[in-house]
Design a protein around this motif. Structure first.
Motif, mmCIF file in Angstrom:
data_model
loop_
_atom_site.group_PDB
_atom_site.id
_atom_site.type_symbol
_atom_site.label_atom_id
_atom_site.label_comp_id
_atom_site.label_asym_id
_atom_site.label_seq_id
_atom_site.Cartn_x
_atom_site.Cartn_y
_atom_site.Cartn_z
ATOM 1 N N ILE A 189 145.825 77.876 31.959
ATOM 2 C CA ILE A 189 146.931 77.993 31.016
ATOM 3 C C ILE A 189 147.430 79.433 31.057
ATOM 4 C CG2 ILE A 189 146.217 76.122 29.490
ATOM 5 C CD1 ILE A 189 144.971 78.283 27.665
ATOM 6 N N GLU A 190 148.719 79.606 30.759
ATOM 7 C CA GLU A 190 149.296 80.936 30.900
ATOM 8 C C GLU A 190 148.680 81.946 29.939
ATOM 9 O OE1 GLU A 190 153.555 83.348 30.594
ATOM 10 O OE2 GLU A 190 153.417 81.285 29.882
ATOM 11 N N GLN A 191 148.320 81.530 28.728
ATOM 12 C CA GLN A 191 147.848 82.440 27.676
ATOM 13 C C GLN A 191 148.945 83.413 27.257
ATOM 14 O OE1 GLN A 191 144.158 83.578 30.042
ATOM 15 N NE2 GLN A 191 143.182 83.113 28.096
ATOM 16 N N GLY A 192 150.168 83.005 27.409
ATOM 17 C CA GLY A 192 151.338 83.773 27.008
ATOM 18 C C GLY A 192 152.481 82.799 26.816
ATOM 19 N N GLU A 193 153.655 83.321 26.470
ATOM 20 C CA GLU A 193 154.768 82.442 26.090
ATOM 21 C C GLU A 193 155.906 82.411 27.103
ATOM 22 O OE1 GLU A 193 156.192 86.301 25.554
ATOM 23 O OE2 GLU A 193 154.277 85.470 24.882
ATOM 24 N N THR A 194 155.770 83.078 28.247
ATOM 25 C CA THR A 194 156.884 83.169 29.190
ATOM 26 C C THR A 194 157.352 81.795 29.674
ATOM 27 O OG1 THR A 194 156.194 85.361 29.943
ATOM 28 C CG2 THR A 194 157.634 84.104 31.409
ATOM 29 N N LEU A 195 156.432 80.960 30.143
ATOM 30 C CA LEU A 195 156.831 79.663 30.688
ATOM 31 C C LEU A 195 157.478 78.794 29.621
ATOM 32 C CD1 LEU A 195 153.751 78.802 32.957
ATOM 33 C CD2 LEU A 195 155.949 79.765 33.647
ATOM 34 N N GLU A 196 156.846 78.709 28.462
ATOM 35 C CA GLU A 196 157.377 77.862 27.399
ATOM 36 C C GLU A 196 158.751 78.352 26.939
ATOM 37 O OE1 GLU A 196 155.484 75.920 23.445
ATOM 38 O OE2 GLU A 196 155.791 78.091 23.355
#
Length: 410
Positions: A189-196
Motif C-alpha cells: 500500500i502506498e502509505q500516502g495519499e498521492t494515488l488516491e
C-alpha cells in the motif's frame, strides 16, 4: 485482451488477505508483532499454502518463510512481510505476500509460462527486534552477534529467546543464491495519499529512501527552579527546544525536494517541574533517496551542535544510531510494472519514490529490485484504520501478476 492463460482470482486474493486479517485481529486492523503467537500462526498459514503454488516451503532460523521452485527456467523472487506494527493495519506487509502467493499460483501452474515465481515473507521488517533483520539475513548482512544483541523494543525479550520459543532455534538461516533470481518484486500500500487524491491505481516505485537516525544529547546543569536566576541557568531542555526550532529554520535551505525530518521522543532529566533539567535527549530522523543530501544535512546538524556547545551554556552531542542506504529501483522492473498497468489499470499509474523503508531496498543490494504501490484510503498507515478499496486490491494483483509474467519472459 491480455495474453494471460491463467487469470488472477481476485476473490481468492481478498479471501487470503482477510484470513490473515483474522489472525491477531485488533478492531479493523491487526496486532501482530514479530514472533508473537499471531505472527507465528501467519508464517505457518503461508507455509501451508506454498506447496499448492508449486513451491517447497521453509521457515528458516530467523523466521523468514521462503518458497522455492524446482521448475526450470528463470526465477523471480516476490514477497513482503507478515508481522505488523503494534495495533496497526491489516495490509502493510500481507498485501505483498498474498500478491506473491497469487503470482506463484497463477504462473507456476501454467505450462506456457516461462520459469517460476518464488515467494518470500521476510521477518521483522517492522523493526521490533532490529532493522530489516529477515531480509538482511537473506543477503548475508546479519551476524550471529547481531542476533545475540537483538532485543524486542517493547518487551526487551531477546531474539534468541523468541527464536527458541518459536521452535526455530538451531535452524539454518537461508541466504540468497547469487544468480538464482532475475530480480525481486514487492507490492505495498502506498502509505500516502498521492494515488488516491490523483485518481490513480498504481504507483511505480522509482527509489526507496535512506533513513538516518540520531540521538542528540544536551548537557547543562541541574539546579533549583526557584532560586536559580534565568540569566545564569544552563537549561538543557530549553537548549533542546531551541535546537528543534533552528533545525526547521535551517534545514529547508540545505535539503532536497523530497527530504523529510522528524523529531521523535524527547526526554528531560530529571523531568520534575521544580528542577532545571541538567540533561535532555531527542531522537531525530532524516529521510531522503539521495545519500549526498543526507550527508549534507548530517554535517549541518553537527555544525549546529558545535555552535551551541561553543556558546558555553550547554554542550550538544550528535550520535548516529541507524543508517539505511537509499536504493534505486531497477529500470526494467519499473517498465514491466508500468506496461502491466496499461493493460490492467488503464494506464492510471505514476512513477513515485517511496518515503518509507521496505525490504526491496535490502534485496536491491544483491539483485535487481522493484516495487509497486496501490492506493491507501486517506493515506493512512501504521494505524488500525488503514485500508484500501477491494477493487484497488484486485487491480493491483492483476498488475503484479502480469508484471511477473513480463519479467520472466525477459
Amino acid at each position: 485482451m491480455p495474453d494471460n492463460n491463467s487469470p488472477v482470482d481476485g476473490a481468492r486474493v481478498l479471501a487470503d488477505l482477510n484470513a490473515l486479517r483474522g489472525i491477531g485481529a485488533y478492531k479493523t486492523g491487526v496486532h501482530k508483532p514479530t514472533f508473537s503467537e499471531p505472527h507465528l500462526r501467519s508464517l505457518h498459514w503461508l507455509a501451508e499454502r506454498l506447496p499448492a503454488a508449486g513451491l517447497t516451503a521453509t521457515i528458516d532460523g530467523i523466521g523468514n518463510v521462503i518458497g522455492t521452485s524446482a521448475r526450470s527456467g528463470p526465477r523471480l523472487l516476490a514477497g513482503s512481510h507478515l508481522e505488523s506494527q503494534n495495533y496497526a493495519g491489516w495490509l502493510d506487509g500481507p498485501l505483498g505476500v498474498v500478491y506473491a502467493l497469487e503470482a506463484a499460483r497463477v504462473i507456476n501452474s501454467d505450462p506456457t509460462a516461462n520459469g517460476a515465481v518464488e515467494v518470500a515473507a521476510w521477518c521483522d521488517e517492522e523493526g521490533h527486534f532490529g532493522s530489516f533483520l529477515g531480509s538482511r539475513s537473506y543477503v548475508g548482512g546479519v551476524t550471529e552477534d547481531d542476533i545475540d544483541a537483538a532485543r524486542d523494543r517493547t518487551s526487551g525479550r531477546s531474539m534468541r529467546e523468541a527464536l527458541r520459543d518459536a521452535g526455530l532455534a538451531g535452524r539454518p538461516r537461508l541466504t540468497a543464491e547469487r544468480g538464482r533470481h532475475i530480480g525481486y518484486l514487492e507490492a505495498h500500500i502506498e502509505q500516502g495519499e498521492t494515488l488516491e487524491s490523483d485518481g490513480l491505481a498504481i504507483g511505480v516505485v522509482t527509489s526507496i529512501v535512506g533513513i538516518w537516525q540520531y540521538r542528540i544529547s544536551f548537557t547543562g546543569a541541574q539546579n533549583h527552579a526557584g532560586t536559580t536566576r534565568m540569566a545564569v541557568r544552563r537549561d538543557a531542555g530549553l537548549a533542546l527546544a531551541r535546537f528543534c526550532v533552528e533545525i526547521d529554520d535551517r534545514f529547508p535551505k540545505a535539503c532536497g525536494p523530497r527530504t523529510v525530518w522528524t523529531t521523535g521522543r524527547i526526554t528531560l532529566d530529571p523531568g520534575a517541574p521544580s528542577i532545571i533539567p541538567g540533561a535532555a535527549e531527542m531522537l531525530f530522523q532524516i529521510r531522503d533517496d539521495d545519500a549526498d543530501v543526507i550527508a549534507r544535512l548530517e554535517d549541518l546538524l553537527r555544525r549546529m551542535a558545535a555552535d551551541v556547545s561553543a556558546q558555553g551554556r550547554c554542550t550538544v552531542a550528535v550520535e548516529r544510531i541507524r543508517t539505511g542506504a537509499p536504493a534505486v529501483m531497477d529500470a526494467s522492473i519499473q517498465n514491466a510494472v508500468e506496461a502491466a498497468s496499461l493493460t490492467f489499470a488503464g494506464g492510471k499509474s505514476i512513477r513515485v519514490p517511496s518515503g518509507a523503508g521496505h525490504d526491496a531496498q535490502v534485496l536491491a543490494t544483491v539483485m535487481p529490485s522493484g516495487m509497486l504501490f496501490v492506493p491507501s484510503i486517506g493515506g493512512i498507515s501504521h494505524h488500525w484504520t488503514e485500508n484500501t478499496e477491494d477493487a484497488d486490491i484486485v487491480t493491483g494483483a492483476e498488475v503484479f501478476v502480469d508484471a511477473c509474467r513480463r519479467l520472466l519472459k525477459g
